[in-house]
Enzyme design. Structure first.
Site, PDB file in Angstrom:
ATOM      1  N   ASP A  65     -51.079 -93.643  -3.066  1.00 37.79           N
ATOM      2  CA  ASP A  65     -50.710 -94.957  -2.535  1.00 37.79           C
ATOM      3  C   ASP A  65     -49.956 -95.746  -3.599  1.00 37.79           C
ATOM      4  O   ASP A  65     -50.422 -95.866  -4.743  1.00 37.79           O
ATOM      5  CB  ASP A  65     -51.981 -95.705  -2.118  1.00 37.79           C
ATOM      6  CG  ASP A  65     -51.693 -96.880  -1.190  1.00 37.79           C
ATOM      7  OD1 ASP A  65     -50.509 -97.179  -0.972  1.00 37.79           O
ATOM      8  OD2 ASP A  65     -52.652 -97.491  -0.704  1.00 37.79           O
ATOM      9  N   ASP A  70     -45.846 -96.502   2.341  1.00 38.28           N
ATOM     10  CA  ASP A  70     -46.215 -96.440   0.927  1.00 38.28           C
ATOM     11  C   ASP A  70     -47.428 -95.568   0.623  1.00 38.28           C
ATOM     12  O   ASP A  70     -48.006 -95.667  -0.458  1.00 38.28           O
ATOM     13  CB  ASP A  70     -46.456 -97.849   0.380  1.00 38.28           C
ATOM     14  CG  ASP A  70     -47.550 -98.599   1.128  1.00 38.28           C
ATOM     15  OD1 ASP A  70     -48.067 -98.052   2.120  1.00 38.28           O
ATOM     16  OD2 ASP A  70     -47.871 -99.720   0.721  1.00 38.28           O
ATOM     17  N   GLU A  71     -47.823 -94.695   1.563  1.00 39.51           N
ATOM     18  CA  GLU A  71     -48.967 -93.827   1.262  1.00 39.51           C
ATOM     19  C   GLU A  71     -48.815 -92.453   1.899  1.00 39.51           C
ATOM     20  O   GLU A  71     -48.226 -92.300   2.966  1.00 39.51           O
ATOM     21  CB  GLU A  71     -50.284 -94.481   1.695  1.00 39.51           C
ATOM     22  CG  GLU A  71     -50.409 -94.743   3.174  1.00 39.51           C
ATOM     23  CD  GLU A  71     -51.752 -95.350   3.553  1.00 39.51           C
ATOM     24  OE1 GLU A  71     -52.758 -95.092   2.867  1.00 39.51           O
ATOM     25  OE2 GLU A  71     -51.792 -96.084   4.563  1.00 39.51           O
TER      26      GLU A  71
END
Length: 385
Positions: free
Chosen positions: A11, A105-106
């Site tokens: 993340d 974003d992960e």
């Protein structure tokens, strides 16, 4: 006997802010808020320095200013964030056996069985170092036996951290944490359980399954499993082809450009609503046309992650305008949204007005109640195919 799962959750740390800090080093260590600065604006992301004052994503900018009056507001640029997201995905996907892009974003990575050749924790450390070296952006990871625990491990070690929770340590790791930390546990459920005295995961894990089923139904049983460190959900292979689309074949071949553009608008509104219902964002719009002689052309455009009608309609119209230049009769037109990731809550609030976002929410509410065709733009109401 099957191998114990080895799931890595990676993340980005305050992703949007990190991209801005990379561009402007003067922002390092300062309370930064990504989002509109007007009273009607919304916080899309914020730095850890701003979070210390109680600021969080989805909060109104007005409240954020009250909590942190010296914060630096930046409008943000989803195109830049999307580009950075793609770069990170490209680095990871070529170096792991199975990867899922869970949001902008992960990522989840399934390394099960690979520890025969390489320590998974060491490899995760090397991957994290590579991403930071290649992109200049901070990233954290959690490693454990399933997606839920690995994600919670990441959340506990952020920012700029690493945490490995092996099977014998899973319950001890979870027990002291607030039930708020469980992924997918909403505010209403939190309040309901808290009112019953269930505030820690340790307490939740002791509840009998029948009682959880009575309180919350199937979602309660799923929550109980997570509290006990159990999650059998698989890592879903990442694919750029994952998509939502629609197409229409005309009853009679047409060269009516106004009608076709209006049809494109209707098609985009249809698939964009489906996108939002699935809590997804798209980073690619594709338009397909088929001529009367059955010759087919397709063109696509990369865009910043979004699910807003206005952005998607503009992209579709632009693609059609560039593609259709032969003045031949058309028999089919279609729109497809691809490169999908989860992230409805990270909708591009800062490049669109809050009024536009509120309008989309209101229209979607009407569609859910009265059907998907309950509202549309006036220009598309009289389309005759």
């Amino acid at each position: 006997m099957s191998a114990e799962k080895q799931i890595i959750h990676m993340d980005q740390d305050a992703f949007f802010v990190s991209v801005e800090v990379k561009k402007d080093s003067s922002l390092v260590g300062k309370p930064v808020i990504i989002g509109g600065s007007s009273d009607r604006g919304v916080v899309a992301s914020c730095s850890y320095e701003a979070r210390k004052f109680g600021v969080h994503s989805a909060m109104s900018s007005r409240m954020a200013k009250m909590l942190c009056p010296h914060a630096i507001f930046i409008r943000g640029n989803m195109d830049e964030y999307s580009k950075a997201s793609h770069e990170i995905t490209d680095i990871l996907k070529d170096r792991v056996p199975l990867i899922e892009k869970a949001s902008i974003d992960e990522h989840y990575i399934d390394m099960t069985g690979m520890d025969r050749f390489h320590s998974t924790e060491k490899y995760a450390h090397e991957l994290r170092a590579l991403v930071m070296r290649e992109t200049g952006l901070p990233i954290s990871f959690g490693l454990s036996v399933n997606k839920t625990v690995s994600k919670m491990a990441t959340n506990e070690c952020k920012p700029n951290g690493e945490l490995n929770i092996i099977q014998p340590e899973v319950q001890n790791f979870l027990n002291p944490l607030s039930i708020r930390k469980i992924p997918g546990l909403g505010e209403k459920t939190f309040v309901k359980l808290s009112d019953m005295g269930i505030k820690k995961i340790y307490t939740l894990a002791q509840v009998h399954p029948e009682q959880m089923n009575f309180l919350l139904g199937k979602s309660g049983l799923s929550l109980l499993q997570k509290a006990r460190g159990i999650d059998n959900s698989p890592v879903i292979p990442y694919s750029e082809q994952k998509s939502i689309g629609t197409q229409c074949t005309f009853n009679a071949d047409s060269i009516n450009i106004e009608m076709i553009n209006n049809l494109l608008v209707a098609q985009v509104m249809d698939v964009a609503f489906q996108l939002r219902e699935k809590k997804k964002l798209t980073a690619c719009v594709t338009v397909t046309i088929r001529y009367a002689n059955f010759e087919t052309e397709t063109r696509q455009m990369a865009i910043g992650y979004t699910s807003l009608d206005t952005v998607l309609i503009a992209a579709a119209k632009d693609l059609f305008k560039k593609m259709y230049n032969r003045r031949m009769l058309l028999r089919l037109v279609g729109v497809r949204l691809s490169n999908l990731v989860s992230g409805f809550e990270q909708i591009d609030l800062y490049s669109e007005s809050q009024e536009q976002y509120s309008l989309v929410q209101a229209l979607d509410k009407i569609r859910r109640r009265f059907g998907q065709d309950a509202v549309t733009r006036a220009a598309v109401m009289d389309i005759k195919l």
